[in-house]
Every structure is written in C-alpha cells, then in structure tokens.
Design a protein around this motif. Structure first.
Motif, PDB file in Angstrom:
ATOM      1  N   LEU A   1      62.537  77.754  36.287  1.00 59.41           N
ATOM      2  CA  LEU A   1      61.091  77.971  36.380  1.00 59.41           C
ATOM      3  C   LEU A   1      60.451  77.300  35.169  1.00 59.41           C
ATOM      4  CD1 LEU A   1      58.753  79.428  37.882  1.00 59.41           C
ATOM      5  CD2 LEU A   1      59.157  81.397  36.374  1.00 59.41           C
ATOM      6  N   ASN A   2      59.514  76.388  35.425  1.00 64.08           N
ATOM      7  CA  ASN A   2      58.911  75.590  34.359  1.00 64.08           C
ATOM      8  C   ASN A   2      57.391  75.746  34.352  1.00 64.08           C
ATOM      9  OD1 ASN A   2      61.464  74.123  33.616  1.00 64.08           O
ATOM     10  ND2 ASN A   2      61.245  73.385  35.715  1.00 64.08           N
ATOM     11  N   TYR A   3      56.848  75.634  33.149  1.00 60.63           N
ATOM     12  CA  TYR A   3      55.391  75.622  32.995  1.00 60.63           C
ATOM     13  C   TYR A   3      55.035  74.556  31.951  1.00 60.63           C
ATOM     14  CZ  TYR A   3      50.696  76.902  31.496  1.00 60.63           C
ATOM     15  OH  TYR A   3      49.361  76.855  31.171  1.00 60.63           O
ATOM     16  N   GLY A   4      54.262  73.584  32.385  1.00 57.27           N
ATOM     17  CA  GLY A   4      53.880  72.511  31.471  1.00 57.27           C
ATOM     18  C   GLY A   4      55.064  71.742  30.923  1.00 57.27           C
ATOM     19  N   GLY A   5      56.115  71.586  31.722  1.00 56.20           N
ATOM     20  CA  GLY A   5      57.310  70.881  31.267  1.00 56.20           C
ATOM     21  C   GLY A   5      58.223  71.708  30.397  1.00 56.20           C
TER      22      GLY A   5
ATOM     23  N   LEU B   1      55.924  81.683  26.144  1.00 53.08           N
ATOM     24  CA  LEU B   1      54.521  81.268  26.227  1.00 53.08           C
ATOM     25  C   LEU B   1      53.655  81.837  25.097  1.00 53.08           C
ATOM     26  CD1 LEU B   1      53.953  81.648  30.073  1.00 53.08           C
ATOM     27  CD2 LEU B   1      54.374  79.554  28.800  1.00 53.08           C
ATOM     28  N   LEU B   2      54.285  82.454  24.119  1.00 54.17           N
ATOM     29  CA  LEU B   2      53.510  83.083  23.054  1.00 54.17           C
ATOM     30  C   LEU B   2      52.688  82.075  22.258  1.00 54.17           C
ATOM     31  CD1 LEU B   2      56.054  85.741  21.699  1.00 54.17           C
ATOM     32  CD2 LEU B   2      54.049  86.111  23.149  1.00 54.17           C
ATOM     33  N   THR B   3      53.212  80.885  22.091  1.00 56.62           N
ATOM     34  CA  THR B   3      52.517  79.877  21.280  1.00 56.62           C
ATOM     35  C   THR B   3      51.830  78.818  22.139  1.00 56.62           C
ATOM     36  OG1 THR B   3      54.563  78.584  21.108  1.00 56.62           O
ATOM     37  CG2 THR B   3      54.129  80.197  19.370  1.00 56.62           C
ATOM     38  N   ASP B   4      51.775  79.050  23.439  1.00 60.31           N
ATOM     39  CA  ASP B   4      51.155  78.063  24.326  1.00 60.31           C
ATOM     40  C   ASP B   4      49.692  78.445  24.565  1.00 60.31           C
ATOM     41  OD1 ASP B   4      50.405  76.407  26.556  1.00 60.31           O
ATOM     42  OD2 ASP B   4      52.538  76.122  26.949  1.00 60.31           O
TER      43      ASP B   4
ATOM     44  N   ILE C   1      52.820  76.289  38.128  1.00 58.49           N
ATOM     45  CA  ILE C   1      54.202  76.335  37.644  1.00 58.49           C
ATOM     46  C   ILE C   1      55.053  75.416  38.524  1.00 58.49           C
ATOM     47  CG2 ILE C   1      54.060  78.665  36.695  1.00 58.49           C
ATOM     48  CD1 ILE C   1      55.445  79.661  39.229  1.00 58.49           C
ATOM     49  N   ASN C   2      56.292  75.247  38.120  1.00 59.04           N
ATOM     50  CA  ASN C   2      57.221  74.391  38.856  1.00 59.04           C
ATOM     51  C   ASN C   2      58.574  75.091  38.975  1.00 59.04           C
ATOM     52  OD1 ASN C   2      59.664  72.291  38.283  1.00 59.04           O
ATOM     53  ND2 ASN C   2      58.200  71.403  39.716  1.00 59.04           N
ATOM     54  N   THR C   3      59.143  75.018  40.182  1.00 64.30           N
ATOM     55  CA  THR C   3      60.507  75.515  40.387  1.00 64.30           C
ATOM     56  C   THR C   3      61.417  74.327  40.665  1.00 64.30           C
ATOM     57  OG1 THR C   3      60.133  75.850  42.762  1.00 64.30           O
ATOM     58  CG2 THR C   3      59.727  77.722  41.303  1.00 64.30           C
ATOM     59  N   PHE C   4      62.593  74.356  40.082  1.00 63.63           N
ATOM     60  CA  PHE C   4      63.531  73.231  40.234  1.00 63.63           C
ATOM     61  C   PHE C   4      64.924  73.779  40.503  1.00 63.63           C
ATOM     62  CE2 PHE C   4      66.583  70.166  38.482  1.00 63.63           C
ATOM     63  CZ  PHE C   4      66.224  69.035  39.193  1.00 63.63           C
ATOM     64  N   VAL C   5      65.555  73.234  41.533  1.00 62.33           N
ATOM     65  CA  VAL C   5      66.911  73.640  41.904  1.00 62.33           C
ATOM     66  C   VAL C   5      67.752  72.387  42.099  1.00 62.33           C
ATOM     67  CG1 VAL C   5      68.360  74.846  43.579  1.00 62.33           C
ATOM     68  CG2 VAL C   5      66.088  75.732  43.035  1.00 62.33           C
ATOM     69  N   LYS C   6      68.920  72.353  41.465  1.00 68.90           N
ATOM     70  CA  LYS C   6      69.850  71.236  41.653  1.00 68.90           C
ATOM     71  C   LYS C   6      71.242  71.775  41.950  1.00 68.90           C
ATOM     72  CE  LYS C   6      71.359  68.645  38.220  1.00 68.90           C
ATOM     73  NZ  LYS C   6      71.417  67.598  37.161  1.00 68.90           N
ATOM     74  N   VAL C   7      71.851  71.220  42.996  1.00 72.92           N
ATOM     75  CA  VAL C   7      73.197  71.625  43.402  1.00 72.92           C
ATOM     76  C   VAL C   7      74.090  70.390  43.396  1.00 72.92           C
ATOM     77  CG1 VAL C   7      74.597  72.541  45.276  1.00 72.92           C
ATOM     78  CG2 VAL C   7      72.376  73.553  44.797  1.00 72.92           C
TER      79      VAL C   7
ATOM     80  N   CYS D   1      59.451  71.922  43.269  1.00 75.10           N
ATOM     81  CA  CYS D   1      58.210  72.378  43.898  1.00 75.10           C
ATOM     82  C   CYS D   1      57.150  72.699  42.851  1.00 75.10           C
ATOM     83  CB  CYS D   1      58.461  73.620  44.762  1.00 75.10           C
ATOM     84  SG  CYS D   1      59.377  73.298  46.277  1.00 75.10           S
ATOM     85  N   ASP D   2      55.999  72.104  43.022  1.00 77.04           N
ATOM     86  CA  ASP D   2      54.830  72.444  42.196  1.00 77.04           C
ATOM     87  C   ASP D   2      54.043  73.541  42.908  1.00 77.04           C
ATOM     88  OD1 ASP D   2      55.403  70.525  40.222  1.00 77.04           O
ATOM     89  OD2 ASP D   2      54.473  68.954  41.426  1.00 77.04           O
ATOM     90  N   ILE D   3      53.842  74.652  42.230  1.00 80.68           N
ATOM     91  CA  ILE D   3      53.240  75.840  42.836  1.00 80.68           C
ATOM     92  C   ILE D   3      52.027  76.276  42.020  1.00 80.68           C
ATOM     93  CG2 ILE D   3      53.656  78.257  43.459  1.00 80.68           C
ATOM     94  CD1 ILE D   3      56.651  77.516  43.607  1.00 80.68           C
ATOM     95  N   VAL D   4      51.008  76.735  42.711  1.00 82.09           N
ATOM     96  CA  VAL D   4      49.826  77.294  42.068  1.00 82.09           C
ATOM     97  C   VAL D   4      49.726  78.762  42.479  1.00 82.09           C
ATOM     98  CG1 VAL D   4      47.327  77.215  41.810  1.00 82.09           C
ATOM     99  CG2 VAL D   4      48.638  75.080  42.027  1.00 82.09           C
ATOM    100  N   ILE D   5      49.631  79.658  41.482  1.00 85.96           N
ATOM    101  CA  ILE D   5      49.578  81.099  41.727  1.00 85.96           C
ATOM    102  C   ILE D   5      48.172  81.615  41.402  1.00 85.96           C
ATOM    103  CG2 ILE D   5      50.497  83.342  41.023  1.00 85.96           C
ATOM    104  CD1 ILE D   5      53.121  81.960  40.412  1.00 85.96           C
ATOM    105  N   SER D   6      47.626  82.385  42.327  1.00 86.59           N
ATOM    106  CA  SER D   6      46.311  83.001  42.118  1.00 86.59           C
ATOM    107  C   SER D   6      46.476  84.302  41.337  1.00 86.59           C
ATOM    108  CB  SER D   6      45.634  83.284  43.465  1.00 86.59           C
ATOM    109  OG  SER D   6      44.473  84.074  43.286  1.00 86.59           O
TER     110      SER D   6
END
Length: 228
Positions: free
Chosen positions: A127-131, A163-166, A180-186, A206-211
């Motif tokens: 799970l990624n946010y801003g790289g 994310l405390l300093t972001d 956010i972004n989810t990434f899966v590699k197999v 996957c690039d995802i936007v959460i409300s």
C-alpha cells in the motif's frame, strides 16, 4: 623250382600339388574369425547410431511440444475489488498533524491460462501513498492448477507512523479525497513436461481514490504486467 615272378612295386612319389596343406585350414579359420569380429563391431556401431537417432527424435518431439502445445502463457494477477473496512481521519490544525486509521480489504485473483500448473513463492501486497510505502500484507506461496484461477483476499492496514511527517496528507484529508496505490507482484515458475522450467512474473498496480466522507472507493484504475 619255380621262380616267384611277383615283385614288389616301387613306391610312387606324391606330387607336390597333392601334398596336404595344414596351414590352409588354419588360414581359413583365422579368416572366418576375423570376419566375425568385424561383423560384431559393425553391428555395435549400427546399434549406437540407431539409439542416438531415436534419442534425437524424442528430443525434437519434446521441444516441438514445449514450443507449441505446451508453450508457456502469461499468468494474470487482477485486483477485482478494493473496499474500505475502516477509515478514521481527523486533522489537528494547531499541530499540523493528521490522525488517520485506514484498513482496506482487497480481493484479487491469479489466472493461469497454461496447460500445466503455475507455482509461485511468498510475496507481498503493498500500500503506497505519494510513492511511499505505508502498508504491507503477506501473500503466502501457493500453486494454481492448469487453466484455473486462484482467488485471494488480503487486508491492507495503514501504518500511521509513516505519514506523521507528510504534509500532503493534510491537504488530501481536508479536500475529502485520499489517493493511494496498491501493488501486487507474484513471481513463480511454469514447468513444461517436467523438463523445462520457465520463470514468470505477474504484477498489478491500482491507483485508488478514497472518499473521506463516504468511507468508500470512488475511483480505481489498474495496470497489469507480466514477464516471461
């Protein structure tokens, strides 16, 4: 008295051509023995050549089958859905801090289009946010049968300390949408006729936007990649 007229006949000498030839028989036997040895050697060479030819034909047949009927195809990892299990977000304006608790439930599937099984090792969903990596869930090793699809469900939990300093997360929470972004590699192997083992990598991003207000996913855009 009668004289004995019978006289012994002198011995007639044998001609040279009529004399026995013991060496001739020995030479004949020797020739026959040499011919037998040569025949055995010739038969042995023929057997070796035939065996090599059969092995070559078997190798060619296996190679042709491996490149045609059993040619490895690319397994596909697909993120079918992403749901928000828990979301708590608040902004401390005075201290410029965000209190964010996020848990996602991700349904994904791994499709194996090959005529043989696909085995893969331990992996992780990210799970990624801003790289930046903010969450991770393990994917245990498994095997997907021939022409089969393996469904999987994973839970991704945000590691809040990441994310405390972001400062960008403050703007996103206040705007009401968190990208956010989810990434899966197999990574695994496809075994062809239990002889050829071909490495395969399948990944999905996957690039995802959460409300924040509705606590759900409002947008999802995925990209898939597979390498042999």
């Amino acid at each position: 008295m009668k004289t004995d007229d019978k006289k012994e006949k002198p011995a007639i000498p044998m001609l040279a051509s009529e004399a026995p030839k013991p060496n001739a028989a020995m030479e004949t036997q020797s020739a026959n023995g040499g011919g037998g040895t040569k025949g055995k050697k010739r038969n042995r060479k023929i057997c070796i050549c035939v065996t090599l030819l059969i092995l070559l034909l078997i190798f060619i047949v296996v190679l042709v089958l491996g490149l045609t009927l059993f040619k490895p195809k690319r397994p596909i990892t697909t993120i079918d859905s992403v749901a928000v299990d828990r979301l708590q977000a608040s902004v401390d304006v005075l201290n410029l801090k965000v209190v964010l608790n996020l848990t996602l439930s991700v349904d994904l599937s791994l499709k194996n289009p090959n005529c043989v099984g696909f085995s893969f090792g331990n992996s992780s969903a990210l799970l990624n946010y801003g790289g930046k990596l903010i969450g991770e869930a393990p994917l245990p090793a498994s095997r997907v049968g021939p022409e089969n699809t393996l469904p999987m469900n994973i839970t991704l939990t945000l590691m809040a300390d990441r994310l405390l300093t972001d400062t960008q997360i403050i703007n996103d929470v206040m705007s009401g949408s968190i990208p956010i972004n989810t990434f899966v590699k197999v990574a695994g192997k496809v075994s062809v006729l239990k002889i050829f083992k071909i490495k395969v990598q399948s990944s999905s991003s996957c690039d995802i936007v959460i409300s924040v207000a509705n606590r759900n996913v409002t947008s999802q855009h995925c990209k898939y990649s597979t390498k042999l």
